[in-house]
Design a protein around this motif. Structure first.
Motif, PDB file in Angstrom:
ATOM      1  N   ALA A 171       0.852  -1.190   0.000  1.00 43.12           N
ATOM      2  CA  ALA A 171       0.000   0.000   0.000  1.00 43.12           C
ATOM      3  C   ALA A 171       0.888   1.240   0.000  1.00 43.12           C
ATOM      4  N   ASN A 172       0.480   2.256  -0.756  1.00 42.01           N
ATOM      5  CA  ASN A 172       1.172   3.543  -0.784  1.00 42.01           C
ATOM      6  C   ASN A 172       0.358   4.479   0.112  1.00 42.01           C
ATOM      7  N   VAL A 173       0.876   4.756   1.302  1.00 41.93           N
ATOM      8  CA  VAL A 173       0.120   5.472   2.332  1.00 41.93           C
ATOM      9  C   VAL A 173       0.710   6.849   2.583  1.00 41.93           C
ATOM     10  N   GLU A 174      -0.147   7.862   2.633  1.00 44.43           N
ATOM     11  CA  GLU A 174       0.306   9.217   2.958  1.00 44.43           C
ATOM     12  C   GLU A 174       0.384   9.368   4.474  1.00 44.43           C
ATOM     13  N   ILE A 175       1.506   9.853   4.947  1.00 45.73           N
ATOM     14  CA  ILE A 175       1.729  10.031   6.374  1.00 45.73           C
ATOM     15  C   ILE A 175       0.868  11.181   6.896  1.00 45.73           C
ATOM     16  N   GLN A 176       0.169  10.905   7.989  1.00 43.72           N
ATOM     17  CA  GLN A 176      -0.669  11.909   8.645  1.00 43.72           C
ATOM     18  C   GLN A 176       0.037  12.392   9.906  1.00 43.72           C
ATOM     19  N   ASP A 177      -0.334  13.574  10.376  1.00 35.87           N
ATOM     20  CA  ASP A 177       0.230  14.121  11.602  1.00 35.87           C
ATOM     21  C   ASP A 177       0.046  13.117  12.743  1.00 35.87           C
ATOM     22  N   GLY A 178       1.114  12.801  13.432  1.00 31.96           N
ATOM     23  CA  GLY A 178       1.035  11.884  14.568  1.00 31.96           C
ATOM     24  C   GLY A 178       1.306  10.429  14.224  1.00 31.96           C
ATOM     25  N   ASP A 179       1.394  10.087  12.925  1.00 31.02           N
ATOM     26  CA  ASP A 179       1.685   8.698  12.540  1.00 31.02           C
ATOM     27  C   ASP A 179       3.075   8.297  13.012  1.00 31.02           C
ATOM     28  N   THR A 180       3.201   7.059  13.456  1.00 29.52           N
ATOM     29  CA  THR A 180       4.499   6.484  13.795  1.00 29.52           C
ATOM     30  C   THR A 180       4.608   5.133  13.105  1.00 29.52           C
TER      31      THR A 180
ATOM     32  N   THR B 256      13.538   6.192  11.900  1.00 33.33           N
ATOM     33  CA  THR B 256      12.087   5.981  11.958  1.00 33.33           C
ATOM     34  C   THR B 256      11.281   7.271  11.853  1.00 33.33           C
ATOM     35  N   CYS B 257      11.945   8.377  11.531  1.00 31.99           N
ATOM     36  CA  CYS B 257      11.276   9.675  11.408  1.00 31.99           C
ATOM     37  C   CYS B 257      10.326   9.682  10.205  1.00 31.99           C
ATOM     38  N   LEU B 258       9.070  10.054  10.447  1.00 27.26           N
ATOM     39  CA  LEU B 258       8.077  10.174   9.374  1.00 27.26           C
ATOM     40  C   LEU B 258       7.720  11.646   9.196  1.00 27.26           C
ATOM     41  N   ILE B 259       7.522  12.049   7.954  1.00 26.84           N
ATOM     42  CA  ILE B 259       7.196  13.439   7.647  1.00 26.84           C
ATOM     43  C   ILE B 259       5.769  13.515   7.093  1.00 26.84           C
ATOM     44  N   GLU B 260       4.931  14.299   7.775  1.00 25.32           N
ATOM     45  CA  GLU B 260       3.543  14.467   7.358  1.00 25.32           C
ATOM     46  C   GLU B 260       3.472  14.884   5.891  1.00 25.32           C
ATOM     47  N   GLY B 261       2.572  14.231   5.140  1.00 28.47           N
ATOM     48  CA  GLY B 261       2.360  14.546   3.731  1.00 28.47           C
ATOM     49  C   GLY B 261       3.180  13.684   2.784  1.00 28.47           C
ATOM     50  N   ARG B 262       4.267  13.092   3.272  1.00 27.35           N
ATOM     51  CA  ARG B 262       5.065  12.191   2.437  1.00 27.35           C
ATOM     52  C   ARG B 262       4.349  10.854   2.332  1.00 27.35           C
ATOM     53  N   LYS B 263       4.709  10.092   1.317  1.00 30.20           N
ATOM     54  CA  LYS B 263       4.109   8.766   1.138  1.00 30.20           C
ATOM     55  C   LYS B 263       5.132   7.695   1.487  1.00 30.20           C
ATOM     56  N   ILE B 264       4.617   6.596   1.982  1.00 28.49           N
ATOM     57  CA  ILE B 264       5.444   5.474   2.386  1.00 28.49           C
ATOM     58  C   ILE B 264       4.781   4.188   1.879  1.00 28.49           C
ATOM     59  N   ILE B 265       5.596   3.223   1.490  1.00 30.92           N
ATOM     60  CA  ILE B 265       5.077   1.936   1.025  1.00 30.92           C
ATOM     61  C   ILE B 265       5.040   0.979   2.211  1.00 30.92           C
ATOM     62  N   LEU B 266       3.872   0.373   2.440  1.00 32.79           N
ATOM     63  CA  LEU B 266       3.684  -0.560   3.547  1.00 32.79           C
ATOM     64  C   LEU B 266       3.220  -1.911   3.021  1.00 32.79           C
ATOM     65  N   PRO B 267       3.931  -2.982   3.365  1.00 31.78           N
ATOM     66  CA  PRO B 267       3.470  -4.312   2.963  1.00 31.78           C
ATOM     67  C   PRO B 267       2.299  -4.757   3.842  1.00 31.78           C
ATOM     68  N   TYR B 268       1.418  -5.535   3.261  1.00 34.34           N
ATOM     69  CA  TYR B 268       0.328  -6.139   4.028  1.00 34.34           C
ATOM     70  C   TYR B 268      -0.079  -7.432   3.347  1.00 34.34           C
ATOM     71  N   TYR B 269      -0.764  -8.279   4.070  1.00 35.84           N
ATOM     72  CA  TYR B 269      -1.221  -9.564   3.542  1.00 35.84           C
ATOM     73  C   TYR B 269      -2.733  -9.582   3.531  1.00 35.84           C
ATOM     74  N   SER B 270      -3.282 -10.247   2.510  1.00 38.54           N
ATOM     75  CA  SER B 270      -4.735 -10.344   2.379  1.00 38.54           C
ATOM     76  C   SER B 270      -5.099 -11.763   1.961  1.00 38.54           C
ATOM     77  N   ASP B 271      -6.241 -12.226   2.469  1.00 41.80           N
ATOM     78  CA  ASP B 271      -6.738 -13.551   2.090  1.00 41.80           C
ATOM     79  C   ASP B 271      -7.118 -13.576   0.621  1.00 41.80           C
ATOM     80  N   GLU B 272      -6.820 -14.677  -0.020  1.00 39.59           N
ATOM     81  CA  GLU B 272      -7.165 -14.842  -1.427  1.00 39.59           C
ATOM     82  C   GLU B 272      -7.364 -16.330  -1.696  1.00 39.59           C
ATOM     83  N   LEU B 273      -8.412 -16.683  -2.383  1.00 38.42           N
ATOM     84  CA  LEU B 273      -8.646 -18.089  -2.720  1.00 38.42           C
ATOM     85  C   LEU B 273      -7.737 -18.496  -3.854  1.00 38.42           C
ATOM     86  N   LEU B 274      -7.126 -19.655  -3.708  1.00 40.76           N
ATOM     87  CA  LEU B 274      -6.247 -20.188  -4.767  1.00 40.76           C
ATOM     88  C   LEU B 274      -7.047 -20.960  -5.767  1.00 40.76           C
TER      89      LEU B 274
END
Length: 73
Positions: free
Chosen positions: A13-22, A55-73
Motif C-alpha cells: 500500500a502507498n500510504v500518505e503520512i498523517q500528523d502523529g503517525d508512527t 524511523t522519522c516520518l514526515i507528514e504529507g510524504r508517502k510510504i510503502i507498507l506491505p500487508y497480507y490479504s486472504d485470497e482463494l487459490l
C-alpha cells in the motif's frame, strides 16, 4: 470451502503520512502477525523498502507498507 485452500498474498500500500503517525502504529495497523516475528521485524522491512535510515516520518510524504490479504487459490 471444499476444494479451495485459503492463503494470504503479500501486497503493498502507498500510504500518505498523517500528523502523529508512527511506524509503530502503522505496523499495528498493517502487519500480519503470522508473517512477522514482531513489530520491529515489520518496521525493519518497511524501512528497507523505503530506503529509510531512521524511523522519522514526515507528514504529507508517502510510504510503502506491505500487508497480507486472504485470497482463494
Amino acid at each position: 470451502v471444499f476444494g479451495y485452500e485459503s492463503s494470504k498474498t503479500k501486497y503493498y500500500a502507498n500510504v500518505e503520512i498523517q500528523d502523529g503517525d508512527t511506524l509503530w502504529d502503522l505496523a499495528g495497523d498493517y502487519m500480519d502477525v503470522a508473517h512477522y516475528e514482531d513489530r520491529m521485524d515489520y518496521i525493519n522491512e518497511v524501512m528497507t523498502i523505503n530506503g529509510m535510515h531512521d524511523t522519522c516520518l514526515i507528514e504529507g510524504r508517502k510510504i510503502i507498507l506491505p500487508y497480507y490479504s486472504d485470497e482463494l487459490l
